[in-house]
Design a protein around this motif. Structure first.
Motif, PDB file in Angstrom:
ATOM      1  N   PRO A  52      -2.924  -6.866   3.413  1.00 37.83           N
ATOM      2  CA  PRO A  52      -1.538  -6.947   3.900  1.00 37.83           C
ATOM      3  C   PRO A  52      -0.605  -7.556   2.867  1.00 37.83           C
ATOM      4  CG  PRO A  52      -2.858  -8.691   4.880  1.00 37.83           C
ATOM      5  CD  PRO A  52      -3.804  -7.828   4.102  1.00 37.83           C
ATOM      6  N   LYS A  53       0.676  -7.304   3.060  1.00 39.18           N
ATOM      7  CA  LYS A  53       1.693  -7.979   2.256  1.00 39.18           C
ATOM      8  C   LYS A  53       1.986  -9.321   2.932  1.00 39.18           C
ATOM      9  CE  LYS A  53       3.927  -3.771   0.551  1.00 39.18           C
ATOM     10  NZ  LYS A  53       5.157  -2.924   0.584  1.00 39.18           N
ATOM     11  N   TYR A  54       1.444 -10.379   2.359  1.00 41.91           N
ATOM     12  CA  TYR A  54       1.623 -11.691   2.965  1.00 41.91           C
ATOM     13  C   TYR A  54       3.056 -12.184   2.768  1.00 41.91           C
ATOM     14  CZ  TYR A  54      -3.458 -11.670   3.083  1.00 41.91           C
ATOM     15  OH  TYR A  54      -4.761 -11.333   3.342  1.00 41.91           O
TER      16      TYR A  54
ATOM     17  N   PRO B 105       2.426   9.038   6.376  1.00 40.50           N
ATOM     18  CA  PRO B 105       3.284   8.351   5.405  1.00 40.50           C
ATOM     19  C   PRO B 105       3.651   9.201   4.183  1.00 40.50           C
ATOM     20  CG  PRO B 105       1.250   7.135   5.871  1.00 40.50           C
ATOM     21  CD  PRO B 105       1.070   8.535   6.315  1.00 40.50           C
ATOM     22  N   GLY B 106       3.021  10.396   4.049  1.00 44.92           N
ATOM     23  CA  GLY B 106       3.414  11.287   2.966  1.00 44.92           C
ATOM     24  C   GLY B 106       2.410  11.479   1.847  1.00 44.92           C
ATOM     25  N   TYR B 107       1.236  10.834   1.922  1.00 43.54           N
ATOM     26  CA  TYR B 107       0.234  10.995   0.876  1.00 43.54           C
ATOM     27  C   TYR B 107      -0.780  12.104   1.182  1.00 43.54           C
ATOM     28  CZ  TYR B 107       1.628   6.383  -0.963  1.00 43.54           C
ATOM     29  OH  TYR B 107       2.319   5.328  -1.489  1.00 43.54           O
ATOM     30  N   GLY B 108      -0.882  12.525   2.429  1.00 50.77           N
ATOM     31  CA  GLY B 108      -2.000  13.336   2.896  1.00 50.77           C
ATOM     32  C   GLY B 108      -2.385  14.507   2.015  1.00 50.77           C
ATOM     33  N   LEU B 109      -1.464  15.452   1.817  1.00 48.59           N
ATOM     34  CA  LEU B 109      -1.789  16.657   1.055  1.00 48.59           C
ATOM     35  C   LEU B 109      -2.153  16.303  -0.378  1.00 48.59           C
ATOM     36  CD1 LEU B 109      -1.966  19.722   0.814  1.00 48.59           C
ATOM     37  CD2 LEU B 109       0.497  19.769   0.337  1.00 48.59           C
ATOM     38  N   ALA B 110      -1.354  15.469  -1.012  1.00 52.18           N
ATOM     39  CA  ALA B 110      -1.611  15.093  -2.401  1.00 52.18           C
ATOM     40  C   ALA B 110      -2.959  14.396  -2.547  1.00 52.18           C
ATOM     41  CB  ALA B 110      -0.488  14.191  -2.908  1.00 52.18           C
ATOM     42  N   SER B 111      -3.297  13.549  -1.593  1.00 56.23           N
ATOM     43  CA  SER B 111      -4.562  12.811  -1.679  1.00 56.23           C
ATOM     44  C   SER B 111      -5.759  13.735  -1.478  1.00 56.23           C
ATOM     45  CB  SER B 111      -4.571  11.668  -0.665  1.00 56.23           C
ATOM     46  OG  SER B 111      -3.643  10.675  -1.042  1.00 56.23           O
TER      47      SER B 111
ATOM     48  N   GLU C  90       8.827   7.164   6.673  1.00 52.10           N
ATOM     49  CA  GLU C  90       9.038   6.007   5.814  1.00 52.10           C
ATOM     50  C   GLU C  90       8.749   4.697   6.544  1.00 52.10           C
ATOM     51  OE1 GLU C  90       9.598   5.966   2.620  1.00 52.10           O
ATOM     52  OE2 GLU C  90       9.621   8.158   2.487  1.00 52.10           O
ATOM     53  N   ARG C  91       8.967   4.676   7.870  1.00 46.77           N
ATOM     54  CA  ARG C  91       8.709   3.449   8.619  1.00 46.77           C
ATOM     55  C   ARG C  91       7.238   3.071   8.539  1.00 46.77           C
ATOM     56  NH1 ARG C  91      10.433   5.315  14.369  1.00 46.77           N
ATOM     57  NH2 ARG C  91       9.004   6.925  13.638  1.00 46.77           N
ATOM     58  N   VAL C  92       6.371   4.059   8.736  1.00 46.27           N
ATOM     59  CA  VAL C  92       4.934   3.804   8.687  1.00 46.27           C
ATOM     60  C   VAL C  92       4.505   3.484   7.257  1.00 46.27           C
ATOM     61  CG1 VAL C  92       2.652   4.845   9.024  1.00 46.27           C
ATOM     62  CG2 VAL C  92       4.468   5.222  10.709  1.00 46.27           C
ATOM     63  N   LYS C  93       5.077   4.204   6.292  1.00 44.20           N
ATOM     64  CA  LYS C  93       4.729   3.965   4.888  1.00 44.20           C
ATOM     65  C   LYS C  93       5.094   2.550   4.474  1.00 44.20           C
ATOM     66  CE  LYS C  93       5.518   5.790   0.228  1.00 44.20           C
ATOM     67  NZ  LYS C  93       6.226   6.811  -0.574  1.00 44.20           N
ATOM     68  N   ASN C  94       6.287   2.121   4.847  1.00 43.62           N
ATOM     69  CA  ASN C  94       6.739   0.781   4.465  1.00 43.62           C
ATOM     70  C   ASN C  94       5.996  -0.314   5.233  1.00 43.62           C
ATOM     71  OD1 ASN C  94       8.589   1.917   2.695  1.00 43.62           O
ATOM     72  ND2 ASN C  94      10.232   1.949   4.205  1.00 43.62           N
TER      73      ASN C  94
ATOM     74  N   GLU D 111       2.993  -0.048   6.311  1.00 45.29           N
ATOM     75  CA  GLU D 111       1.600   0.012   5.876  1.00 45.29           C
ATOM     76  C   GLU D 111       0.630  -0.252   7.019  1.00 45.29           C
ATOM     77  OE1 GLU D 111       1.400  -2.597   2.443  1.00 45.29           O
ATOM     78  OE2 GLU D 111       1.815  -0.899   1.130  1.00 45.29           O
ATOM     79  N   ILE D 112       0.929   0.306   8.184  1.00 46.18           N
ATOM     80  CA  ILE D 112       0.041   0.230   9.337  1.00 46.18           C
ATOM     81  C   ILE D 112      -0.079   1.622   9.933  1.00 46.18           C
ATOM     82  CG2 ILE D 112       0.638  -2.163   9.848  1.00 46.18           C
ATOM     83  CD1 ILE D 112       2.408  -1.133  12.119  1.00 46.18           C
TER      84      ILE D 112
END
Length: 624
Positions: A150-152, A228-234, A358-362, A364-365
């Motif tokens: 997590p981002k503490y 979050p937008g990484y799926g296809l690229a990953s 972007e909400r989920v990406k930012n 990070e959950i």
């Protein structure tokens, strides 16, 4: 030429991610003949939310669903399911007897692969399922749950001067490789990198696939989501790294909260020189049927954004999109994450797949965790404290041993962050309200957390300093009564029904009761069914009249802090109770909340019983 195997998720994870698992058996039956022709390596069709949802919302039998699909597809594709190790589908660990019975019946019903994961990545929790899956001839697919540190909260200058430091990273490459090695040593037939949140970027998955291939000798699968937008690229990056299997959905059920589209992966494989052993003509027929089914599921559509029609066998790509595919392939080979993600976003935008959330990406959950928190706060009419609840997630998560955020730990941590935010807003201690599940997590009932829980925090939350595993020796089977009102049949008449009752107690009890009573009523005829309905109506009317005649409350009312279902009432009229005493257990947002009294007194009246559904602020108990 390397061959890439495909696990199709459309009929389980695909419909669960995008359509609340509402596909009826009749809709599934319409695509099964084409699936038999498609020849996927595997089809995920069961587990996850399917058994619960088909009973709860569709009135269908989960075992029948699995058996029907197997009858139609045969051994052309291996049918796969998802389970949570010792927890199977619930929150508490089950006995080996239950795990053995579940695995045996699933495999006898047509299951070929069981994907086994544990929410804590505690390898001890997957041992028994691996054992029984292999014992009965199934393939044990062990999933390592991908998560990030997590981002503490940023440390203040004073905190830094005092020597305070945020924890060192836990979820390193070595951490994940070690988990894969341990699972392989236990007999895993394949290992899945399970990115349930869609948070793994292309460069990281490229590195992990390489490391997994170097360190384990079994096939490696990659599972992710597009939220979050990484799926296809990953997925493209994983293929470039040499992954053996990837999880995809068919076009009209792909993208957004679901996995990437197979049709796009097909084009990438052609350009990467990788053979895809799938009949794409049959896939096009499935997709045509899915378009109509998706329209039928409109009420449950989480995205309501259809991708543009496309068939990679017959439709020509415009030059600029062809160029983006080529740019992405070059970037994947060079492990150029920025270019790869950009090209894939342009490709998805052209085909009208949902843009990254972007909400989920930012945050990070997981997307489901985020929406659950929003729904919980909306029910509490406290939407304004969402930012504070989000800030508390790393704090709560670390205090609980830094569990990966996957079902059910994501819900437990998210719900507790909301409870903490509400408590602080009301001037109460941060952990004034804790769910039964959060207490169990901190206590150690779910297994070993990635980092140790502070004994003093465990004492504060769970009343013990030492880790205390769940004691399955005290497990009690669910009641299996005779339904006298439904012709004297047993609620669960065979082992499969007994398993449903054990794994989904409330839902299965309701489903089995409805099913048995419906069958009995059909035999008895319309007359008795009509009489039963009239009697129920009279009873409801009588209850309503009785409710209306209740006198006004003159004493001190203890109210429900949030809407939910009463699980247990712990007091009765005349009891003398002290301040802080527990009076009612309430289930809300899938969490069990113990309601305490903030004053001492004598119980004058109890307004609720176990099973009652109450609204927020509804009176539970009156004191005098």
């Amino acid at each position: 030429m390397k061959t890439l195997k495909i696990r199709d998720l459309t009929l389980r994870d695909g419909q669960q991610s995008s359509f609340a698992t509402r596909m009826r058996q009749e809709q599934i039956d319409r695509v099964l003949p084409f699936y038999k022709d498609a020849g996927f390596y595997a089809m995920e069709v069961w587990g996850g939310a399917v058994p619960d949802s088909v009973m709860r919302y569709l009135g269908e039998n989960p075992w029948t669903r699995l058996e029907t699909i197997h009858q139609a597809v045969g051994d052309v594709s291996k049918l796969t399911a998802l389970s949570r190790g010792r927890n199977l589908f619930g929150y508490a660990p089950y006995t080996d007897e239950i795990i053995e019975g579940f695995c045996r019946n699933a495999i006898e019903s047509g299951l070929g692969i069981m994907r086994i994961f544990d929410a804590l990545n505690d390898v001890d929790n997957v041992k028994s399922t691996i054992k029984y899956v292999k014992q009965y001839g199934g393939i044990a697919d062990c999933a390592v749950c991908y998560t990030i540190d997590p981002k503490y909260p940023k440390l203040s200058l004073l905190e830094r001067l005092r020597g305070k430091k945020n924890p060192k990273p836990v979820f390193t490459d070595d951490y994940f490789v070690d988990k894969a090695r341990q699972m392989a040593a236990l007999g895993a037939d394949m290992i899945t990198i399970k990115d349930m949140s869609g948070l793994i970027p292309p460069e990281r998955v490229y590195k992990l696939v390489k490391l997994f291939k170097e360190n384990v000798s079994v096939p490696v699968d990659f599972h992710t989501h597009c939220t979050p937008g990484y799926g296809l690229a990953s997925v493209v990056s994983a293929i470039a790294a040499g992954v053996d299997i990837v999880d995809t959905n068919i076009w009209n059920f792909a993208g957004g909260p679901a996995a990437p589209a197979l049709e796009l992966i097909y084009i990438f494989c052609q350009k990467l020189g990788v053979k895809l052993d799938v009949n794409m003509e049959a896939v096009a027929k499935i997709n045509a049927e899915l378009l109509g089914i998706r329209k039928e599921l409109d009420a449950y559509d989480a995205v309501k954004q259809f991708p543009n029609p496309f068939n990679p066998l017959t439709d020509k790509l415009p030059a600029e999109i062809e160029a983006e595919f080529d740019r992405a392939v070059k970037a994947a080979r060079e492990v150029d994450e920025t270019t790869l993600v950009d090209a894939c976003h342009k490709i998805e935008a052209y085909f009208n797949f949902p843009a990254p959330d972007e909400r989920v990406k930012n945050a990070e959950i997981p997307g489901g965790m985020y929406t659950n928190m929003v729904a919980q706060l909306k029910a509490l009419k406290n939407e304004d404290i969402l930012p504070e609840a989000m800030k508390l997630i790393p704090v709560v998560r670390l205090a609980a041993g830094l569990p990966p955020l996957v079902t059910p730990t994501s819900q437990i941590v998210g719900a507790q962050a909301v409870n903490c935010a509400v408590a602080l807003k009301n001037g109460k201690p941060m952990y004034a309200n804790t769910s039964v599940q959060f207490v169990g997590l901190v206590k150690g009932e779910y297994g070993n957390t990635p980092v140790e829980v502070d004994p003093e925090f465990r004492l504060q939350i769970a009343g013990v300093r030492e880790m205390t595993p769940y004691d399955t020796s005290k497990y009690q089977m669910q009641p299996n009564p005779t339904l006298d009102e439904c012709g004297g049949v047993k609620l669960a008449e065979n082992e499969k029904e007994v398993l449903l009752l054990e794994l989904f107690p409330l839902v299965a009890k309701d489903y089995l009761t409805r099913t048995k009573c419906a069958a009995w009523q059909a035999v008895e005829g319309e007359r008795k069914a009509r009489e039963a309905a009239e009697a129920a109506e009279r009873a409801a009317k009588a209850r309503a009249e009785q409710e209306a005649r209740k006198p006004k409350i003159t004493g001190y009312a203890i109210e429900a802090p949030l809407p939910g279902t009463v699980l247990e009432v712990r007091v009765q009229p005349g009891d003398k109770i002290s301040k802080g005493q527990s009076i009612v257990t309430l289930e809300a947002m899938k969490m069990e909340n113990v309601i305490d009294t903030d004053i001492a007194g004598v119980v004058k009246r109890v307004f609720v019983s176990a099973g009652d559904v109450v609204a927020a602020n509804a009176p539970l108990v009156e004191l005098e």
